[in-house]
Design an enzyme around this catalytic site. Structure first.
Site, PDB file in Angstrom:
ATOM      1  N   ASP A  23       0.822  -1.220   0.000  1.00 52.66           N
ATOM      2  CA  ASP A  23       0.000   0.000   0.000  1.00 52.66           C
ATOM      3  C   ASP A  23       0.854   1.268   0.000  1.00 52.66           C
ATOM      4  O   ASP A  23       0.608   2.200  -0.769  1.00 52.66           O
ATOM      5  CB  ASP A  23      -0.925   0.034   1.229  1.00 52.66           C
ATOM      6  N   ASP A  55      -7.000   1.948  11.782  1.00 57.04           N
ATOM      7  CA  ASP A  55      -5.753   2.715  11.787  1.00 57.04           C
ATOM      8  C   ASP A  55      -5.889   4.078  11.128  1.00 57.04           C
ATOM      9  O   ASP A  55      -5.203   5.027  11.506  1.00 57.04           O
ATOM     10  CB  ASP A  55      -4.630   1.903  11.142  1.00 57.04           C
ATOM     11  N   SER A  70      -1.960 -10.615   6.553  1.00 56.89           N
ATOM     12  CA  SER A  70      -1.650  -9.218   6.850  1.00 56.89           C
ATOM     13  C   SER A  70      -1.187  -9.167   8.308  1.00 56.89           C
ATOM     14  O   SER A  70      -1.940  -9.493   9.222  1.00 56.89           O
ATOM     15  CB  SER A  70      -2.901  -8.366   6.639  1.00 56.89           C
ATOM     16  N   ARG A 117      -0.259   3.381  17.161  1.00 59.89           N
ATOM     17  CA  ARG A 117      -0.660   4.308  16.097  1.00 59.89           C
ATOM     18  C   ARG A 117      -0.590   5.785  16.477  1.00 59.89           C
ATOM     19  O   ARG A 117      -0.128   6.605  15.674  1.00 59.89           O
ATOM     20  CB  ARG A 117      -2.058   3.963  15.563  1.00 59.89           C
TER      21      ARG A 117
HETATM   22  N1  ARG Z   1      -7.595  -5.064  14.572  1.00 55.97           N
HETATM   23  C1  ARG Z   1      -6.439  -4.617  15.293  1.00 55.97           C
HETATM   24  C2  ARG Z   1      -6.591  -3.178  15.658  1.00 55.97           C
HETATM   25  O1  ARG Z   1      -7.355  -2.497  15.043  1.00 55.97           O
HETATM   26  C3  ARG Z   1      -5.124  -4.936  14.652  1.00 55.97           C
HETATM   27  C4  ARG Z   1      -4.973  -4.651  13.195  1.00 55.97           C
HETATM   28  C5  ARG Z   1      -3.600  -5.000  12.766  1.00 55.97           C
HETATM   29  N2  ARG Z   1      -3.385  -4.938  11.370  1.00 55.97           N
HETATM   30  C6  ARG Z   1      -2.938  -5.967  10.623  1.00 55.97           C
HETATM   31  N3  ARG Z   1      -2.737  -5.759   9.382  1.00 55.97           N
HETATM   32  N4  ARG Z   1      -2.729  -7.135  11.128  1.00 55.97           N
HETATM   33  O2  ARG Z   1      -5.958  -2.715  16.577  1.00 55.97           O
END
Ligand code: ARG
Length: 398
Positions: A13, A121, A172, A92
């Site tokens: 991305d 995110d 991912s 984040r």
């Molecule tokens: N769902 C989790 C969160 O929003 C983790 C997301 C992590 N991303 C990934 N590509 N594994 O905090």
């Protein structure tokens, strides 16, 4: 002369964003990777790709800062969002903040990030950027232009982008000091059991050592400061906790998670250190807090987790919650021992000079501190309202 700063992970991305921004008229492109404990290979790969694509690249090592100012507060709040210790979530805001400050330093005209429009995110990172550099606009091409993975791969190939491994990636994955998240691919089917290959930090039950391990964690004002009497700094202690708990198969999490936009997602996490440190922290809190404090803090912790999940790290409510949490932490000093054995973890001992506990009062053998004969009157009046209610039932035909 628009100057774009891409918050860069080196993945598909964000790599696609480089030529995309050039196509859209940016004549100066900078990239920044914030190292919060993702694999060193990923950080290096990002640097290699950025170099190949001719961006002005910077890596900021934020691991210590993340451990001390984000993971430790998560321990104080026993971070738990429906079973998730908030590993990705709490990194984040820091990424947003450091990118914002870097953008101001290099005179960026715009921020670019690679978040999709489906996840959490986008909220967390953009909030961090807006909080610390409100004057710089933000672009999110993947979200705004509705880009799909297939389109991105074709575009990357047409531009000869170095996306080698990204193309074959089945899962991912997001990783930092506090935990590892694995999603996507076949895991999107909640009926599909996670295959062993997705795990890297934790042993399976079968692969765990045959002998148990006893570990003692020392706390000072809510902060873990030593393992088995070896003093360690925040980053080191989290890394050591990850290693010990992971070796003994503790910290695998497989949950249905409710995202901010009202979308359920199936998530797998490996958070061995977080699981261990929060369990011992809770055990110590149960020794030093009153009953009312414990009941209230459970509620405060839940509110804290909700805000942390949304990335609202600098919200006034967060400040208020932290004020209560911090006040309690002044007494969370002492030692907790636990035993790790084949994917299980049991607290075995706890001790604190701040314990709100009197062995003399609770003991079956000692009546010095609490004279049990004095209790007769109190017991007689226990449940007065229930007793009265029972008397009126007939009259009121209940
Ligand atoms: N769902 C989790 C969160 O929003 C983790 C997301 C992590 N991303 C990934 N590509 N594994 O905090």
């Amino acid at each position: 002369m628009p100057h774009a700063l891409i918050i860069y992970s080196g993945g598909l991305d964000t790599t696609v964003c480089i030529p995309l921004m050039r196509d859209r008229g940016a004549d100066r492109i900078s990239t920044v990777t914030i190292d919060v404990g993702q694999p060193a290979d990923d950080v290096n790969m990002a640097s290699d790709r950025a170099r190949q694509l001719g961006t002005e690249h910077t890596v900021l090592d934020a691991k210590e800062q993340f451990a001390e100012h984000f993971c430790f507060p998560a321990i104080h709040a026993n971070a738990d969002y429906f079973g998730y210790p908030l590993s990705t979530a709490i990194a984040r805001p820091l990424i947003g903040r450091l990118a914002a400050e870097h953008g101001q330093k290099i005179g960026a005209d715009m921020f670019v990030h690679g978040c999709t429009g489906k996840g959490n995110d986008q909220f967390r990172i953009e909030h961090g950027l807006r909080m610390f550099a409100p004057e710089i606009p933000i672009l999110a091409p993947v979200r705004e232009e509705n880009l799909t993975r297939t389109w991105e791969i074709e575009y990357a190939e047409s531009k000869d982008l170095p996306i080698g491994q990204s193309k074959e990636k089945i899962w991912s994955i997001d990783e930092n000091v506090w935990g590892r998240s694995i999603e996507g691919g076949r895991l999107e089917d909640p009926g599909y059991a996670p295959p062993e290959e997705i795990f890297e930090w934790t042993h399976s039950y079968e692969a765990c050592p045959d002998t148990p391990l006893d570990v003692t964690i020392s706390f000072d004002n809510g902060n873990p400061v030593a393992i088995n009497n070896h003093a360690m700094g925040p980053l080191e202690i989290i890394q050591k906790a990850n290693e010990l708990a992971g070796t003994h198969g503790v910290g695998r999490i497989d949950i249905m998670e409710d995202r901010m936009i009202g979308l359920k997602v199936r998530e797998n996490y490996e958070c061995p250190g977080a699981t261990l440190l929060i369990a011992v922290h809770k055990a110590l809190e149960s020794l030093v807090m009153t009953k009312a404090e414990r009941a209230f803090k459970a509620h405060v912790d839940q509110q804290w987790a909700e805000l942390a999940y949304q990335g609202l790290w600098w919200d006034p409510f967060m400040e208020d919650l932290n004020a209560f949490i911090g006040s309690v932490q002044r007494r969370v000093t002492g030692d907790v021992a636990l035993r790790l054995y084949k994917s299980s973890m049991k607290v075995t001992r706890r001790q604190s000079d701040c314990a709100i506990y009197s062995e003399a009062a609770a003991s079956f053998d000692d009546s010095a501190e609490l004279d049990q004969s004095q209790m007769t009157g109190m017991v007689k009046t226990h449940g007065m309202e229930s007793l009265i209610y029972n008397r009126i039932r007939e009259r009121c035909e209940l």
